[in-house]
Motif scaffolding. Sequence first.
Motif, PDB file in Angstrom:
ATOM      1  N   THR A  25       0.851  -1.277  -0.083  1.00 39.33           N
ATOM      2  CA  THR A  25      -0.006  -0.146   0.018  1.00 39.33           C
ATOM      3  C   THR A  25       0.971   1.273   0.029  1.00 39.33           C
ATOM      4  O   THR A  25       2.050   1.004   0.256  1.00 39.33           O
ATOM      5  N   THR A  26       0.059   2.207  -0.244  1.00 40.99           N
ATOM      6  CA  THR A  26       1.116   3.682  -0.184  1.00 40.99           C
ATOM      7  C   THR A  26       0.457   4.580   0.689  1.00 40.99           C
ATOM      8  O   THR A  26      -0.787   4.406   1.013  1.00 40.99           O
ATOM      9  N   ASP A  28      -0.731   7.612   0.638  1.00 39.64           N
ATOM     10  CA  ASP A  28      -2.002   8.281   0.161  1.00 39.64           C
ATOM     11  C   ASP A  28      -3.090   7.313  -0.102  1.00 39.64           C
ATOM     12  O   ASP A  28      -4.191   7.846   0.019  1.00 39.64           O
ATOM     13  N   GLU A  29      -3.001   6.205  -0.082  1.00 41.77           N
ATOM     14  CA  GLU A  29      -3.905   5.233  -0.461  1.00 41.77           C
ATOM     15  C   GLU A  29      -3.359   3.841   0.556  1.00 41.77           C
ATOM     16  O   GLU A  29      -3.470   2.681   0.326  1.00 41.77           O
ATOM     17  N   SER A  31      -5.477   1.758   2.518  1.00 43.36           N
ATOM     18  CA  SER A  31      -6.432   0.909   2.408  1.00 43.36           C
ATOM     19  C   SER A  31      -6.429  -0.035   1.156  1.00 43.36           C
ATOM     20  O   SER A  31      -7.116  -0.883   1.067  1.00 43.36           O
ATOM     21  N   ARG A  32      -5.754   0.574   0.254  1.00 42.63           N
ATOM     22  CA  ARG A  32      -5.980  -0.074  -0.863  1.00 42.63           C
ATOM     23  C   ARG A  32      -4.676  -1.079  -1.268  1.00 42.63           C
ATOM     24  O   ARG A  32      -3.443  -0.520  -1.711  1.00 42.63           O
ATOM     25  N   ARG A  33      -4.842  -2.339  -1.305  1.00 39.81           N
ATOM     26  CA  ARG A  33      -3.622  -3.256  -1.405  1.00 39.81           C
ATOM     27  C   ARG A  33      -3.654  -3.498  -2.782  1.00 39.81           C
ATOM     28  O   ARG A  33      -4.505  -3.989  -3.397  1.00 39.81           O
ATOM     29  N   ARG A  34      -2.338  -3.634  -3.219  1.00 46.61           N
ATOM     30  CA  ARG A  34      -2.112  -3.849  -4.614  1.00 46.61           C
ATOM     31  C   ARG A  34      -0.857  -4.907  -4.792  1.00 46.61           C
ATOM     32  O   ARG A  34      -0.136  -4.971  -3.714  1.00 46.61           O
ATOM     33  N   ASP A  45       3.917  -1.531  -9.833  1.00 41.50           N
ATOM     34  CA  ASP A  45       2.434  -2.007  -9.475  1.00 41.50           C
ATOM     35  C   ASP A  45       2.280  -2.952 -10.637  1.00 41.50           C
ATOM     36  O   ASP A  45       1.960  -2.438 -11.609  1.00 41.50           O
ATOM     37  N   SER A  64      -4.502  -7.300 -10.402  1.00 44.23           N
ATOM     38  CA  SER A  64      -5.248  -6.375  -9.923  1.00 44.23           C
ATOM     39  C   SER A  64      -5.738  -6.687  -8.516  1.00 44.23           C
ATOM     40  O   SER A  64      -6.232  -5.659  -7.946  1.00 44.23           O
ATOM     41  N   PRO A  66      -5.997  -7.675  -4.452  1.00 47.41           N
ATOM     42  CA  PRO A  66      -5.643  -7.159  -3.310  1.00 47.41           C
ATOM     43  C   PRO A  66      -4.632  -8.398  -2.673  1.00 47.41           C
ATOM     44  O   PRO A  66      -4.055  -8.074  -1.486  1.00 47.41           O
TER      45      PRO A  66
END
Length: 417
Positions: A25-26, A28-29, A31-34, A45, A64, A66
């Motif tokens: 995750t980053t 700035d996001e 909660s968005r796992r990539r 990414d 794409s 999580p």
Amino acid sequence: MTACWLELPDDALFGVHNLPYGVFTTPDEPSRRRIGVAIGDYVLDAGAAAHATQALREVAAPLSAPALNPLLAAGRPVWTQVRAALIAWLTDADHRPAVEPCLLPRQDVALHLPFEVGDYVDFYSSEHHATNLGRLFRPGSEPLTPNWKHLPIGYHGRSGTVVVSGTPVIRPRGQRKAPDQDAPGFGPSRRLDIEAEVGFVVGAASPLGVPVPLDAFADHVFGVCLVNDWSARDLQAWEYVPLGPFLGKSFATSLAPWVVPLDALDHARTAPPARDVAPLPYLDDREDAEPWGLDLDLEVRLNGTVVSRPPFAGMYWTPAQQLAHMTVNGAGLRPGDLYASGTVSGPEHGTEGSLIELAWNGERPLNLPDGSTRTFLEDGDEVTVSATAPGPHGTRIGLGEVTGRVRPAGSAPLAPH
């Protein structure tokens, strides 16, 4: 040798011939796992790159996701296709304009557990480790149990307490009984230990009732990662008769954030040690042209000091034999299943993968640079296990590292990773 347009140094452990997978995750996001792929000091990414290059549309969704589980479930033909695309994206300069914006500095991302763990099995496959523990626990008798050279011994662990590297390890509590005590007491473990291991991540499933033979290992195992199977030796010693490990193991197992694909380890394949007991046919790899021994060099650091360098090449049972044995009774596999090698220990002092061996059950404490000594772990101690393997043209590839710091018993609960 294939060159990456990032112009990586020749000694880069995360070069284009490695490309391990993880989840990030980053800031700035958060909660968005990539899904990310490590390359040099960057994380690619993977899902964004698939969309940017307009390639691999049929697997853009798994890339794409999580977690790695959808990619694991896709099977070897897709794994091979994705890996070929990743190498092309990072070596063909024509892809650079589309792919470069998908690279993030590795130091700027947070890494998470790379896959949702299904079943977790831990083996006991180093003859040196098993012999050392046999001598410590059963002095005056044969150190190896009668079944040890006939089958890979293992136990089913607790998948819910597998945590990603960097997660603190809370000292477990439980029953313990010293030899001079008449009855057990209860409290924090006084003999907290490590086990430096190598884990194998299952991808393609197998049906219930259908064993997986030796030659199907690479069809089902996606990749390799580092494991530290923390162990409370005092809890373990009191509880393990007659059913084996339970609370002495199930409080935490740490996993490295990177899964190295099996295809990256072609140059690490090696013959396992000679066996003086003929395996039963379903475990017999003696006629195989390329049995699945692996030449991996592990390193264990305690509070920053190297205390051991265990060699994985000396493991008696290979991961292919472990998988064959694990399924020979008809047990099925699921994407995300994890099994670990057991403690990796070598024949010489300084190559053992656990403190109980290194300090010989407390009889020869380790001396650390700050003047302190250790027999087992103290609160605040940090342990890191890292590893490398041979790559093409004399290079090395890295498996990353798995780190954990011990917190006192009763510390605040941990946030999920």
